[in-house]
Motif scaffolding. Sequence first.
Motif, PDB file in Angstrom:
ATOM      1  N   VAL A   1       0.748  -1.195  -0.048  1.00 35.36           N
ATOM      2  CA  VAL A   1       0.125   0.187   0.108  1.00 35.36           C
ATOM      3  C   VAL A   1       0.938   1.270   0.057  1.00 35.36           C
ATOM      4  N   SER A   2       1.990   1.083   0.634  1.00 32.49           N
ATOM      5  CA  SER A   2       2.953   2.286   0.789  1.00 32.49           C
ATOM      6  C   SER A   2       3.446   2.605  -0.469  1.00 32.49           C
ATOM      7  N   ILE A   3       3.574   1.901  -1.595  1.00 31.30           N
ATOM      8  CA  ILE A   3       4.100   2.170  -2.665  1.00 31.30           C
ATOM      9  C   ILE A   3       3.253   3.199  -3.462  1.00 31.30           C
ATOM     10  N   ALA A   4       1.845   3.195  -3.092  1.00 30.02           N
ATOM     11  CA  ALA A   4       0.816   3.991  -3.841  1.00 30.02           C
ATOM     12  C   ALA A   4       1.082   5.357  -3.313  1.00 30.02           C
ATOM     13  N   LEU A   5       1.647   5.665  -2.237  1.00 28.60           N
ATOM     14  CA  LEU A   5       2.154   6.842  -1.784  1.00 28.60           C
ATOM     15  C   LEU A   5       3.348   7.576  -2.331  1.00 28.60           C
ATOM     16  N   GLY A   6       4.084   6.971  -3.189  1.00 31.19           N
ATOM     17  CA  GLY A   6       5.221   7.463  -3.876  1.00 31.19           C
ATOM     18  C   GLY A   6       6.494   6.730  -2.882  1.00 31.19           C
ATOM     19  N   PRO A   7       7.725   6.508  -3.948  1.00 28.88           N
ATOM     20  CA  PRO A   7       8.813   5.629  -3.569  1.00 28.88           C
ATOM     21  C   PRO A   7       9.622   6.351  -2.439  1.00 28.88           C
ATOM     22  N   ALA A   8       9.596   7.795  -2.186  1.00 26.91           N
ATOM     23  CA  ALA A   8       9.999   8.193  -1.072  1.00 26.91           C
ATOM     24  C   ALA A   8       9.298   8.041   0.147  1.00 26.91           C
ATOM     25  N   ALA A   9       7.931   7.927   0.260  1.00 24.37           N
ATOM     26  CA  ALA A   9       7.185   7.708   1.573  1.00 24.37           C
ATOM     27  C   ALA A   9       7.217   6.448   1.849  1.00 24.37           C
ATOM     28  N   ALA A  10       7.254   5.481   0.541  1.00 22.72           N
ATOM     29  CA  ALA A  10       7.373   4.135   0.865  1.00 22.72           C
ATOM     30  C   ALA A  10       8.589   3.877   1.481  1.00 22.72           C
ATOM     31  N   LEU A  11       9.793   4.502   1.130  1.00 18.59           N
ATOM     32  CA  LEU A  11      11.125   3.981   1.854  1.00 18.59           C
ATOM     33  C   LEU A  11      11.144   4.606   3.231  1.00 18.59           C
TER      34      LEU A  11
ATOM     35  N   ILE B   1       8.965   0.999   9.811  1.00 20.35           N
ATOM     36  CA  ILE B   1       8.232  -0.422  10.181  1.00 20.35           C
ATOM     37  C   ILE B   1       9.551  -1.439  10.701  1.00 20.35           C
ATOM     38  N   ALA B   2      10.709  -1.163   9.903  1.00 19.52           N
ATOM     39  CA  ALA B   2      11.737  -1.881  10.307  1.00 19.52           C
ATOM     40  C   ALA B   2      12.704  -1.834  11.758  1.00 19.52           C
ATOM     41  N   SER B   3      12.303  -0.425  12.071  1.00 17.72           N
ATOM     42  CA  SER B   3      12.621   0.053  13.303  1.00 17.72           C
ATOM     43  C   SER B   3      11.905  -0.805  14.513  1.00 17.72           C
ATOM     44  N   GLY B   4      10.674  -0.845  14.209  1.00 19.59           N
ATOM     45  CA  GLY B   4       9.607  -1.443  15.274  1.00 19.59           C
ATOM     46  C   GLY B   4      10.214  -2.821  15.240  1.00 19.59           C
ATOM     47  N   TRP B   5      10.349  -3.424  14.228  1.00 14.39           N
ATOM     48  CA  TRP B   5      10.623  -4.968  14.099  1.00 14.39           C
ATOM     49  C   TRP B   5      12.026  -5.113  14.993  1.00 14.39           C
ATOM     50  N   ALA B   6      13.040  -4.220  14.767  1.00 12.90           N
ATOM     51  CA  ALA B   6      14.384  -4.291  15.116  1.00 12.90           C
ATOM     52  C   ALA B   6      14.192  -4.221  16.933  1.00 12.90           C
ATOM     53  N   TYR B   7      13.201  -3.508  17.396  1.00  7.77           N
ATOM     54  CA  TYR B   7      13.183  -3.314  18.765  1.00  7.77           C
ATOM     55  C   TYR B   7      12.690  -4.859  19.381  1.00  7.77           C
ATOM     56  N   ASN B   8      11.801  -5.227  18.577  1.00  6.55           N
ATOM     57  CA  ASN B   8      11.047  -6.337  19.049  1.00  6.55           C
ATOM     58  C   ASN B   8      11.886  -7.794  18.938  1.00  6.55           C
ATOM     59  N   ALA B   9      12.813  -7.589  18.135  1.00  4.51           N
ATOM     60  CA  ALA B   9      13.746  -8.537  17.635  1.00  4.51           C
ATOM     61  C   ALA B   9      14.863  -8.783  18.837  1.00  4.51           C
ATOM     62  N   GLY B  10      15.263  -7.658  19.369  1.00  6.03           N
ATOM     63  CA  GLY B  10      16.421  -7.890  20.097  1.00  6.03           C
ATOM     64  C   GLY B  10      16.816  -6.635  20.795  1.00  6.03           C
ATOM     65  N   LEU B  11      16.583  -5.204  20.144  1.00  8.03           N
ATOM     66  CA  LEU B  11      17.185  -4.187  20.572  1.00  8.03           C
ATOM     67  C   LEU B  11      16.721  -3.757  21.936  1.00  8.03           C
TER      68      LEU B  11
END
Length: 282
Positions: A98-108, A114-124
Amino acid sequence: MLSRARDLALSSHPGPTAAVTVLSALLAASLGYPTARILVLAVAVLLGQLSIGFSNDWIDSGRDRATGRHDKPVAQGRISVPMVRRAAIVTLVAALAVSIALGPAAALCHLVLIASGWAYNAGLKRTPFSVVPFVIAFGILPDVVTLSGQEGVPAAGWATAVGALFGVAIHFTNVLPDLADDAETDVRGLPHRLGARVSGVVAFAVLVVASVLVLIGPVAGDNDRGVTLPAVFGLVISLAIAAIGIRRVLTIPPDRLLFQLVIVMSLVVAVSLVLSGGRLTA
């Protein structure tokens, strides 16, 4: 079937998920985005936050069972770990699509969030760097919103700073009720190492700084922009709440009221940020 759907929803951390989604939508509305664009942004953010919430309950399922978490359906055996794991992966893929529909910069930017949230859960969360994912995720949230517009411009530096400070406060506040349970399962993030009192003071202090930035950030270097009454009121209210909260932190053991005061102060800062409207962009 309904009870399983309810338990799955509870595993998504519905409170924080709804709060971040609504904040993103309100920021987009304050920038004058078309309704369709706001809805796409809200759906993308919602899916991303769902994936972070699900991944937390999936990864922490063993720890939550060990501490007897009654608010976690997985820990109580009402829903299976594989189901929550699948939900985390499905919502992650859907959020990125869905983020792709907002444009490449917004999607990135949303991918980084999201990666930050997952990294926190995964061990940080178990390290002295536990606050870093929150700084990155909330710091980049204004960019996700501003880059989602038709013009796709980055957020103003002051808005990014406010988001990062907001993330610090949320992290330090979020762990206060769980310090005892976390200690039993060897979770020692930065707030755990600093202690409840210092964590409480830090949460209030950074929100005061965030309130100051909301007030002066939009007018810095632009003589045509004046301070707004909502920002002034927000700073005054924040200072009053911080004074009460810090006094409690330093005089009595941290309690539930401390947690509630930080949440109220966070809402004040969030409302002030939303009312900044078009000033969010550089």
